[in-house]
Design a protein around this motif. Structure first.
Motif, PDB file in Angstrom:
ATOM      1  N   ASN A  95       0.853  -1.190   0.000  1.00 24.20           N
ATOM      2  CA  ASN A  95       0.000   0.000   0.000  1.00 24.20           C
ATOM      3  C   ASN A  95       0.885   1.235   0.000  1.00 24.20           C
ATOM      4  OD1 ASN A  95      -2.038   1.847   0.174  1.00 24.20           O
ATOM      5  ND2 ASN A  95      -2.669   1.294   2.254  1.00 24.20           N
ATOM      6  N   TYR A  96       1.303   1.658  -1.187  1.00 29.35           N
ATOM      7  CA  TYR A  96       2.212   2.799  -1.303  1.00 29.35           C
ATOM      8  C   TYR A  96       1.504   4.124  -1.005  1.00 29.35           C
ATOM      9  CZ  TYR A  96      -0.054   2.826  -5.889  1.00 29.35           C
ATOM     10  OH  TYR A  96      -0.983   2.810  -6.900  1.00 29.35           O
ATOM     11  N   ALA A  97       0.180   4.125  -0.913  1.00 29.54           N
ATOM     12  CA  ALA A  97      -0.555   5.369  -0.697  1.00 29.54           C
ATOM     13  C   ALA A  97      -0.699   5.727   0.775  1.00 29.54           C
ATOM     14  CB  ALA A  97      -1.937   5.280  -1.338  1.00 29.54           C
ATOM     15  N   THR A  98      -0.342   4.835   1.677  1.00 31.11           N
ATOM     16  CA  THR A  98      -0.517   5.120   3.097  1.00 31.11           C
ATOM     17  C   THR A  98       0.649   5.944   3.639  1.00 31.11           C
ATOM     18  OG1 THR A  98      -0.926   4.122   5.268  1.00 31.11           O
ATOM     19  CG2 THR A  98       0.641   3.012   3.834  1.00 31.11           C
ATOM     20  N   ASP A  99       0.380   6.720   4.668  1.00 24.74           N
ATOM     21  CA  ASP A  99       1.418   7.509   5.326  1.00 24.74           C
ATOM     22  C   ASP A  99       1.619   7.066   6.774  1.00 24.74           C
ATOM     23  OD1 ASP A  99      -0.992   8.316   6.284  1.00 24.74           O
ATOM     24  OD2 ASP A  99      -0.686  10.478   5.984  1.00 24.74           O
ATOM     25  N   ARG A 100       1.216   5.825   7.048  1.00 24.55           N
ATOM     26  CA  ARG A 100       1.282   5.311   8.416  1.00 24.55           C
ATOM     27  C   ARG A 100       2.492   4.422   8.659  1.00 24.55           C
ATOM     28  NH1 ARG A 100      -4.462   2.666   9.325  1.00 24.55           N
ATOM     29  NH2 ARG A 100      -3.539   2.288  11.398  1.00 24.55           N
ATOM     30  N   GLY A 101       3.441   4.433   7.729  1.00 21.35           N
ATOM     31  CA  GLY A 101       4.667   3.694   7.938  1.00 21.35           C
ATOM     32  C   GLY A 101       4.714   2.375   7.185  1.00 21.35           C
ATOM     33  N   PHE A 102       5.930   1.802   7.187  1.00 28.66           N
ATOM     34  CA  PHE A 102       6.160   0.569   6.439  1.00 28.66           C
ATOM     35  C   PHE A 102       5.367  -0.601   7.002  1.00 28.66           C
ATOM     36  CE2 PHE A 102       8.568  -3.361   5.708  1.00 28.66           C
ATOM     37  CZ  PHE A 102       8.671  -3.340   4.325  1.00 28.66           C
ATOM     38  N   ALA A 103       5.186  -0.650   8.322  1.00 24.55           N
ATOM     39  CA  ALA A 103       4.475  -1.774   8.939  1.00 24.55           C
ATOM     40  C   ALA A 103       3.042  -1.881   8.438  1.00 24.55           C
ATOM     41  CB  ALA A 103       4.500  -1.636  10.461  1.00 24.55           C
ATOM     42  N   ILE A 104       2.414  -0.743   8.158  1.00 28.09           N
ATOM     43  CA  ILE A 104       1.059  -0.754   7.617  1.00 28.09           C
ATOM     44  C   ILE A 104       1.079  -0.967   6.116  1.00 28.09           C
ATOM     45  CG2 ILE A 104      -1.063   0.581   7.371  1.00 28.09           C
ATOM     46  CD1 ILE A 104      -0.494  -0.375  10.196  1.00 28.09           C
ATOM     47  N   ALA A 105       2.077  -0.409   5.440  1.00 29.15           N
ATOM     48  CA  ALA A 105       2.150  -0.534   3.986  1.00 29.15           C
ATOM     49  C   ALA A 105       2.370  -1.976   3.545  1.00 29.15           C
ATOM     50  CB  ALA A 105       3.257   0.359   3.442  1.00 29.15           C
ATOM     51  N   ILE A 106       3.074  -2.775   4.338  1.00 29.02           N
ATOM     52  CA  ILE A 106       3.367  -4.158   3.964  1.00 29.02           C
ATOM     53  C   ILE A 106       2.265  -5.115   4.385  1.00 29.02           C
ATOM     54  CG2 ILE A 106       4.533  -4.931   6.053  1.00 29.02           C
ATOM     55  CD1 ILE A 106       5.674  -5.489   2.419  1.00 29.02           C
ATOM     56  N   ARG A 107       1.279  -4.630   5.125  1.00 31.23           N
ATOM     57  CA  ARG A 107       0.209  -5.505   5.606  1.00 31.23           C
ATOM     58  C   ARG A 107      -0.535  -6.207   4.470  1.00 31.23           C
ATOM     59  NH1 ARG A 107      -3.936  -3.040   9.836  1.00 31.23           N
ATOM     60  NH2 ARG A 107      -2.063  -3.210  11.149  1.00 31.23           N
ATOM     61  N   PRO A 108      -0.809  -5.566   3.319  1.00 26.54           N
ATOM     62  CA  PRO A 108      -1.509  -6.288   2.238  1.00 26.54           C
ATOM     63  C   PRO A 108      -0.793  -7.553   1.777  1.00 26.54           C
ATOM     64  CG  PRO A 108      -1.570  -3.930   1.819  1.00 26.54           C
ATOM     65  CD  PRO A 108      -0.667  -4.136   2.997  1.00 26.54           C
ATOM     66  N   LEU A 109       0.542  -7.538   1.733  1.00 21.90           N
ATOM     67  CA  LEU A 109       1.269  -8.735   1.327  1.00 21.90           C
ATOM     68  C   LEU A 109       1.040  -9.873   2.308  1.00 21.90           C
ATOM     69  CD1 LEU A 109       3.277 -10.205  -0.482  1.00 21.90           C
ATOM     70  CD2 LEU A 109       5.131  -9.193   0.853  1.00 21.90           C
ATOM     71  N   LEU A 110       1.031  -9.556   3.597  1.00 18.87           N
ATOM     72  CA  LEU A 110       0.792 -10.591   4.599  1.00 18.87           C
ATOM     73  C   LEU A 110      -0.653 -11.084   4.550  1.00 18.87           C
ATOM     74  CD1 LEU A 110       2.823  -9.020   7.535  1.00 18.87           C
ATOM     75  CD2 LEU A 110       3.581 -10.646   5.800  1.00 18.87           C
TER      76      LEU A 110
END
Length: 422
Positions: A95-110
């Motif tokens: 999720n490259y559109a989020t500004d809540r950090g890498f931990a939230i951006a990588i959540r879709p892959l998990l």
């Protein structure tokens, strides 16, 4: 003294230079099953994009004045397709559109890996049966029986933490194996067709589990009337791999182990050789001394256990507390598509399961962000099956050679010469 003159020998035709080895390698790559699978996905995404364009309101609005300003329609079509597939990427990979950090951006892959876990397990069971020539479409029944067995242990049989999880897992796998073994036994002893048997066992498993979920003292949660089991005890839950903020659990590690096991079984073991021999030609295998009936029973036991692992994932994983009769969520039938896309090869099934997990995870973002119906993803999956089932069509569209280097889509040389001479 007479001299003998040897007859003149005709000049030999010049030899055609051999094609470079690199050309042959490229033909084998482009004509192989892996290339067909990848291109089938590409064609399915193109077909999905066409459907997105046809159902987009903005495209329909601008098409009314297409001939006066065609760029408006083309721009709307591009925005519809690019927006849908970018949302699919954001919801399934990063999720490259989020500004809540890498931990939230990588959540879709998990999330994708979580959705893929039961698909991989069930796909391995279907693919293993395919390799022996059996069409196992009983994934739903095998999942339900395994889930019921593991769910009963997980919800109503308190045990120490680690032992509880192991016992529930093993009991669930055994339940799926026995339900699959019934198919192999009937096939071996009576010659019953596995398609008919698995369809009937799907119905039997569904109504049996539904009955148990409505029966107090069986699977139904105490003190309620809903056909649902009680929540799994904490000691029977799969532990999370990366923390409670993510849904990925140890089940993903188990399917990696299962994939390695199936690969070893098929390619490095004597039993796997028997499986492959029966799958190629059961009559020749019988003549060679292989007990074909025993192979049918063994392979369906293992296939049922693998599909049962998917059922265990649904009740012991992080998806829900209790479970109902619809816990399979279509995974038993999606596993057939996963096995076909993976060409019934263990690692092919593994990556095909991840692809379908990505489609499922990203479909929710497509719907919420772009208003694209989730049914579009189902259509894309259906197109994948269509193109996988028709390799000559894919080769003809992309002008690909077959693995032997020939081109099926070309006309025979005689036919081409006849057309030129006209």
């Amino acid at each position: 003294m007479s001299t003998t003159t040897s007859p003149t020998t005709p000049a030999s035709a010049p030899e055609t230079p051999a094609a470079p080895r690199s050309n042959q390698i490229m033909k084998e790559i482009l004509g192989g099953s892996a290339a067909i699978s990848v291109l089938a996905v590409v064609l399915a995404l193109i077909a999905g994009g066409i459907l997105i364009i046809l159902t987009d309101e903005r495209v329909a609005e601008t098409s009314g004045y297409f001939f006066s300003r065609p760029t408006d329609t083309l721009g709307a079509a591009w925005q519809a397709v690019s927006g849908a597939y970018s949302a699919l990427f954001r919801g399934s990979v990063f999720n490259y559109a989020t500004d809540r950090g890498f931990a939230i951006a990588i959540r879709p892959l998990l999330e994708t890996l979580s959705f893929a876990t039961p698909l991989i397990a069930a796909g391995l069971g279907v693919a293993l049966a395919f390799r022996v020539g059996l069409f196992n479409i009983g994934g739903r029944g095998q999942m339900l029986i395994a889930a019921a067995a593991a769910g009963y242990i997980g919800a109503y049989v308190p045990l120490p933490p680690v032992i509880h999880l192991v016992v529930a897992l093993v009991v669930g796998i055994i339940g799926g194996a026995l339900w699959g073994g019934i198919v192999g036994l009937l096939k071996a002893r009576t010659g019953a067709h596995e398609v008919i048997v698995t369809i009937m066992l799907n119905y039997i498993a569904f109504y049996l589990v539904s009955y148990l979920l409505r029966t107090p003292g069986a699977l139904q949660a105490p003190g309620q009337n809903n056909p649902k089991s009680g929540p799994m005890l904490d000691s029977a839950h799969y532990p999370s791999l990366l923390g409670p903020q993510y849904t990925l659990d140890i089940g993903f590690i188990l399917v990696i182990v299962a994939t390695i096991y199936v690969w070893y079984l098929l390619n490095r073991s004597a039993m796997g050789f028997q499986f492959r021999a029966v799958g190629e030609n059961p009559h020749a295998a019988q003549v060679a001394g292989i007990n074909v009936k025993s192979v049918y029973v063994k392979v369906m036991l293992i296939a049922g256990a693998l599909v049962g692992l998917a059922g265990v994932q649904q009740v012991l994983g992080n998806f829900t507390g209790g479970f109902a009769a619809g816990l399979d969520a279509g995974i038993g039938f999606d596993a057939i598509t996963v096995a076909l896309l993976g060409r019934s090869k263990p690692w092919g099934v593994f990556f095909a399961g991840i692809l379908f997990g990505a489609l499922k995870a990203g479909s929710f973002t497509m719907q919420s962000a772009e208003g694209i119906p989730v049914d579009i993803v189902l259509v894309v999956q259906s197109f994948i099956v269509l193109f996988i089932a028709a390799p000559p069509l894919v080769r003809a569209i992309f002008r690909l050679p077959t693995p032997d280097g020939s081109f099926q889509w070309r006309k025979p040389v005689i036919a081409r010469k006849a057309e030129v001479s006209k």
